[in-house]
Design an enzyme around this catalytic site. Sequence first.
Site, PDB file in Angstrom:
ATOM      1  N   HIS A 277       0.824  -1.194   0.000  1.00 19.56           N
ATOM      2  CA  HIS A 277       0.000   0.000   0.000  1.00 19.56           C
ATOM      3  C   HIS A 277       0.866   1.254   0.000  1.00 19.56           C
ATOM      4  O   HIS A 277       1.566   1.532   0.974  1.00 19.56           O
ATOM      5  CB  HIS A 277      -0.910  -0.028   1.236  1.00 19.56           C
ATOM      6  CG  HIS A 277      -1.870   1.099   1.334  1.00 19.56           C
ATOM      7  ND1 HIS A 277      -2.001   1.857   2.476  1.00 19.56           N
ATOM      8  CD2 HIS A 277      -2.765   1.598   0.440  1.00 19.56           C
ATOM      9  CE1 HIS A 277      -2.936   2.765   2.294  1.00 19.56           C
ATOM     10  NE2 HIS A 277      -3.418   2.627   1.062  1.00 19.56           N
ATOM     11  N   ARG A 278       0.861   1.986  -1.111  1.00 20.86           N
ATOM     12  CA  ARG A 278       1.709   3.160  -1.305  1.00 20.86           C
ATOM     13  C   ARG A 278       3.195   2.788  -1.208  1.00 20.86           C
ATOM     14  O   ARG A 278       4.021   3.579  -0.770  1.00 20.86           O
ATOM     15  CB  ARG A 278       1.355   4.278  -0.318  1.00 20.86           C
ATOM     16  CG  ARG A 278      -0.126   4.661  -0.341  1.00 20.86           C
ATOM     17  CD  ARG A 278      -0.462   5.722   0.690  1.00 20.86           C
ATOM     18  NE  ARG A 278      -1.909   5.740   0.919  1.00 20.86           N
ATOM     19  CZ  ARG A 278      -2.510   6.430   1.884  1.00 20.86           C
ATOM     20  NH1 ARG A 278      -1.799   7.203   2.688  1.00 20.86           N
ATOM     21  NH2 ARG A 278      -3.823   6.380   2.032  1.00 20.86           N
TER      22      ARG A 278
ATOM     23  N   GLU B 178       0.630  -0.726  -4.754  1.00 16.49           N
ATOM     24  CA  GLU B 178      -0.535   0.127  -4.970  1.00 16.49           C
ATOM     25  C   GLU B 178      -0.050   1.561  -4.812  1.00 16.49           C
ATOM     26  O   GLU B 178       0.752   1.858  -3.924  1.00 16.49           O
ATOM     27  CB  GLU B 178      -1.624  -0.192  -3.949  1.00 16.49           C
ATOM     28  CG  GLU B 178      -2.915   0.600  -4.109  1.00 16.49           C
ATOM     29  CD  GLU B 178      -2.937   1.913  -3.345  1.00 16.49           C
ATOM     30  OE1 GLU B 178      -3.889   2.698  -3.546  1.00 16.49           O
ATOM     31  OE2 GLU B 178      -2.002   2.182  -2.546  1.00 16.49           O
TER      32      GLU B 178
ATOM     33  N   ASP C 175      -1.124   6.036  -5.836  1.00 17.09           N
ATOM     34  CA  ASP C 175      -2.178   7.001  -6.150  1.00 17.09           C
ATOM     35  C   ASP C 175      -1.660   8.023  -7.148  1.00 17.09           C
ATOM     36  O   ASP C 175      -0.503   8.448  -7.063  1.00 17.09           O
ATOM     37  CB  ASP C 175      -2.611   7.735  -4.875  1.00 17.09           C
ATOM     38  CG  ASP C 175      -2.941   6.773  -3.751  1.00 17.09           C
ATOM     39  OD1 ASP C 175      -4.069   6.263  -3.725  1.00 17.09           O
ATOM     40  OD2 ASP C 175      -2.063   6.530  -2.893  1.00 17.09           O
TER      41      ASP C 175
ATOM     42  N   HIS D 285      -0.959  10.664  -2.587  1.00 18.30           N
ATOM     43  CA  HIS D 285      -2.298  10.280  -2.134  1.00 18.30           C
ATOM     44  C   HIS D 285      -3.210  11.468  -1.908  1.00 18.30           C
ATOM     45  O   HIS D 285      -4.342  11.521  -2.404  1.00 18.30           O
ATOM     46  CB  HIS D 285      -2.214   9.472  -0.843  1.00 18.30           C
ATOM     47  CG  HIS D 285      -3.557   9.099  -0.294  1.00 18.30           C
ATOM     48  ND1 HIS D 285      -4.240   9.885   0.612  1.00 18.30           N
ATOM     49  CD2 HIS D 285      -4.372   8.045  -0.545  1.00 18.30           C
ATOM     50  CE1 HIS D 285      -5.392   9.338   0.904  1.00 18.30           C
ATOM     51  NE2 HIS D 285      -5.507   8.216   0.207  1.00 18.30           N
TER      52      HIS D 285
ATOM     53  N   GLU E  95      -4.338   3.820  -8.438  1.00 18.38           N
ATOM     54  CA  GLU E  95      -5.617   4.408  -8.064  1.00 18.38           C
ATOM     55  C   GLU E  95      -5.708   5.820  -8.618  1.00 18.38           C
ATOM     56  O   GLU E  95      -4.878   6.677  -8.303  1.00 18.38           O
ATOM     57  CB  GLU E  95      -5.814   4.437  -6.549  1.00 18.38           C
ATOM     58  CG  GLU E  95      -7.163   5.046  -6.170  1.00 18.38           C
ATOM     59  CD  GLU E  95      -7.394   5.191  -4.679  1.00 18.38           C
ATOM     60  OE1 GLU E  95      -8.265   6.007  -4.305  1.00 18.38           O
ATOM     61  OE2 GLU E  95      -6.717   4.513  -3.899  1.00 18.38           O
TER      62      GLU E  95
ATOM     63  N   LYS F  74      -7.100   9.287  -8.459  1.00 18.45           N
ATOM     64  CA  LYS F  74      -7.717  10.130  -7.428  1.00 18.45           C
ATOM     65  C   LYS F  74      -8.570  11.206  -8.101  1.00 18.45           C
ATOM     66  O   LYS F  74      -8.240  12.386  -8.116  1.00 18.45           O
ATOM     67  CB  LYS F  74      -6.634  10.760  -6.560  1.00 18.45           C
ATOM     68  CG  LYS F  74      -5.701   9.764  -5.905  1.00 18.45           C
ATOM     69  CD  LYS F  74      -6.416   8.897  -4.878  1.00 18.45           C
ATOM     70  CE  LYS F  74      -6.709   9.698  -3.627  1.00 18.45           C
ATOM     71  NZ  LYS F  74      -7.231   8.836  -2.534  1.00 18.45           N
TER      72      LYS F  74
ATOM     73  N   ASP G 265      -0.655  -2.512   4.216  1.00 17.46           N
ATOM     74  CA  ASP G 265       0.450  -1.742   4.775  1.00 17.46           C
ATOM     75  C   ASP G 265       1.568  -2.718   5.080  1.00 17.46           C
ATOM     76  O   ASP G 265       1.373  -3.699   5.804  1.00 17.46           O
ATOM     77  CB  ASP G 265       0.025  -1.026   6.055  1.00 17.46           C
ATOM     78  CG  ASP G 265      -0.850   0.193   5.779  1.00 17.46           C
ATOM     79  OD1 ASP G 265      -0.757   0.734   4.662  1.00 17.46           O
ATOM     80  OD2 ASP G 265      -1.600   0.599   6.680  1.00 17.46           O
TER      81      ASP G 265
END
Length: 235
Positions: free
Chosen positions: A8-9, A35, A37, A50, A110, A112, A230
């Site tokens: 995640h990120r 992943e 953003d 993000h 993702e 945004k 995470d």
Amino acid sequence: MKEKILAHRGVSLTAPENTMSAFAAAVEQGLAGIELDVQMSKDGHLIVIHDERVDRTTNGKGLVKDMTLEEIKNLDAGSWFAEKYSGVKIPVLEEVLELIGQREFIINIELKSGIIQYPGLEERVLKAVKKCGLLDRTILSSFNHYSLLKIKEISEDARIGVLYYAGLVDPWEYGRNLKAYSLHPFFPSVTEQMVKECLEQGLQVIPFTVKDKETAKKLIDFGVEYVIMDWGRVN
């Protein structure tokens, strides 16, 4: 288990989120993918961050949409996390795609596009992914499902992932209507029966954002394709 984890990120527990340091760590640690953003700068560049504002993760202030790429690249995106990351920059999407290269590695982008509308965001992201030859290893997700429809209109081959929080009734039907590759539900709403039904209908399930390995293992046992989690090693 690592082959099922999308960091995640990036490896955001031990490196500043959505930076090249966090993404490189995911590659080095042998995870399935990352992943991230994407938003858009004032001059049309794809910015990997993000928040709509740069305030939380940099030494600057303001909206991404109001800043040029040069202004964004002048920000420090690492000092807030740890002194050793001082001077780390916010990447553009193309930098991350170049890092991935031809590795067997999944990238979940993702878009945004919910709070702020970025005209042309879908087209620009698709163009960047295709230019790097990574369309078959990329999942494009969003909470703005109109963005997902637009992606499919532009490129039928694109794999879209439907992000959502609330528990949906028969979510596989909704996913099929959007011609989605996967559903990306908030992890507490995922049940074994739901995953089974989705798989029978040709939809993968990729829950977000898991905080611990025990929950991740349970979801993997249910049959999900990946877990957005995470992730980071304890130093």
